[in-house]
Design an enzyme around this catalytic site. Structure first.
Site, PDB file in Angstrom:
ATOM      1  N   HIS A 151      -0.993  -6.054 -12.725  1.00 44.37           N
ATOM      2  CA  HIS A 151      -0.469  -5.240 -13.842  1.00 44.37           C
ATOM      3  C   HIS A 151       0.009  -6.124 -14.993  1.00 44.37           C
ATOM      4  CE1 HIS A 151      -0.607  -1.044 -12.749  1.00 44.37           C
ATOM      5  NE2 HIS A 151      -0.001  -1.244 -11.597  1.00 44.37           N
TER       6      HIS A 151
ATOM      7  N   HIS B  23      -0.912  -6.737  -6.460  1.00 43.08           N
ATOM      8  CA  HIS B  23      -1.148  -5.530  -7.257  1.00 43.08           C
ATOM      9  C   HIS B  23      -0.272  -5.561  -8.515  1.00 43.08           C
ATOM     10  CE1 HIS B  23      -1.808  -1.010  -7.519  1.00 43.08           C
ATOM     11  NE2 HIS B  23      -0.750  -1.164  -8.304  1.00 43.08           N
ATOM     12  N   GLU B  24       1.016  -5.903  -8.347  1.00 44.30           N
ATOM     13  CA  GLU B  24       1.932  -5.921  -9.489  1.00 44.30           C
ATOM     14  C   GLU B  24       1.638  -7.086 -10.438  1.00 44.30           C
ATOM     15  OE1 GLU B  24       3.513  -3.257 -10.022  1.00 44.30           O
ATOM     16  OE2 GLU B  24       3.285  -2.450  -8.003  1.00 44.30           O
TER      17      GLU B  24
ATOM     18  N   CYS C 136      -1.514   3.725  -6.929  1.00 48.75           N
ATOM     19  CA  CYS C 136      -0.770   3.219  -8.074  1.00 48.75           C
ATOM     20  C   CYS C 136      -0.095   4.399  -8.756  1.00 48.75           C
ATOM     21  CB  CYS C 136      -1.730   2.517  -9.037  1.00 48.75           C
ATOM     22  SG  CYS C 136      -0.950   1.870 -10.520  1.00 48.75           S
TER      23      CYS C 136
END
Length: 183
Positions: free
Chosen positions: A158, A154-155, A111
């Protein structure tokens, strides 16, 4: 190419733990410029000469919150085999379906907000279908698999204030690895 003037937040910044807000349309000129800058930054980070010249860590995705803006936007820049790039601009994403099969990145996820090596596996769905809005506010659907599916998840994490390290068991970083497929 000129390196855009963006600052990526580090994991200690509490803003990364905030849930991002839904985006309203039309997008502002500033939002469009930020999206363009994020894409340029990611492309440059994947091109060895720029990576070296500007001391960049290679990255394929960036969420808006990583540049300090709590809006539900992320971009992914996938380098293709012919060294061209495919850009994904994803606004207000929702996972509407996913595979039962789980996978993980063998060498570990990374990341741009976490500037250290992290050992362990992050279980992710092998395939996901996402509903999202494009730059003009049109509803779209995309089904992604393998490494791109991992990047999307993953995004999206976030956008919900979650970092990949939150998925790793600190006492047993490789817990249940045998249950998932390594990619």
């Amino acid at each position: 190419m000129k390196l855009p003037n963006i600052t990526i937040l580090d994991e200690v910044d509490k803003r990364l733990r905030k849930k991002s807000s839904e985006v309203t349309f039309p997008l502002s000129t500033k939002d469009k410029q930020n999206i363009e800058d994020m894409i340029t930054y990611l492309k440059m980070s994947q091109i060895p000469e720029y990576e070296e010249e500007y001391d960049l860590r290679a990255g394929m995705g960036l969420a808006y919150i990583q540049i300090g803006i709590p809006k539900r936007i992320f971009v992914i820049v996938e380098e293709l085999e012919d060294e061209s790039f495919k850009d994904y601009i994803i606004i207000n994403p929702k996972i509407i379906s996913h595979s039962e099969e789980m996978i993980y990145v063998g060498e570990g996820e990374g990341c741009l907000s976490i500037n250290r090596e992290v050992e362990g596996i992050v279980p992710r769905f092998a395939r996901v279908t996402i509903e999202y809005l494009d730059l003009d506010g049109n509803t779209k659907r995309i089904r992604v698999r393998e490494d791109i599916a991992i990047a999307f998840q993953h995004e999206i994490d976030h956008l919900n204030g979650i970092l990949f390290i939150d998925h790793i068991d600190p006492k047993n970083p490789y817990k249940n690895a045998e249950k998932y497929r390594e990619i």
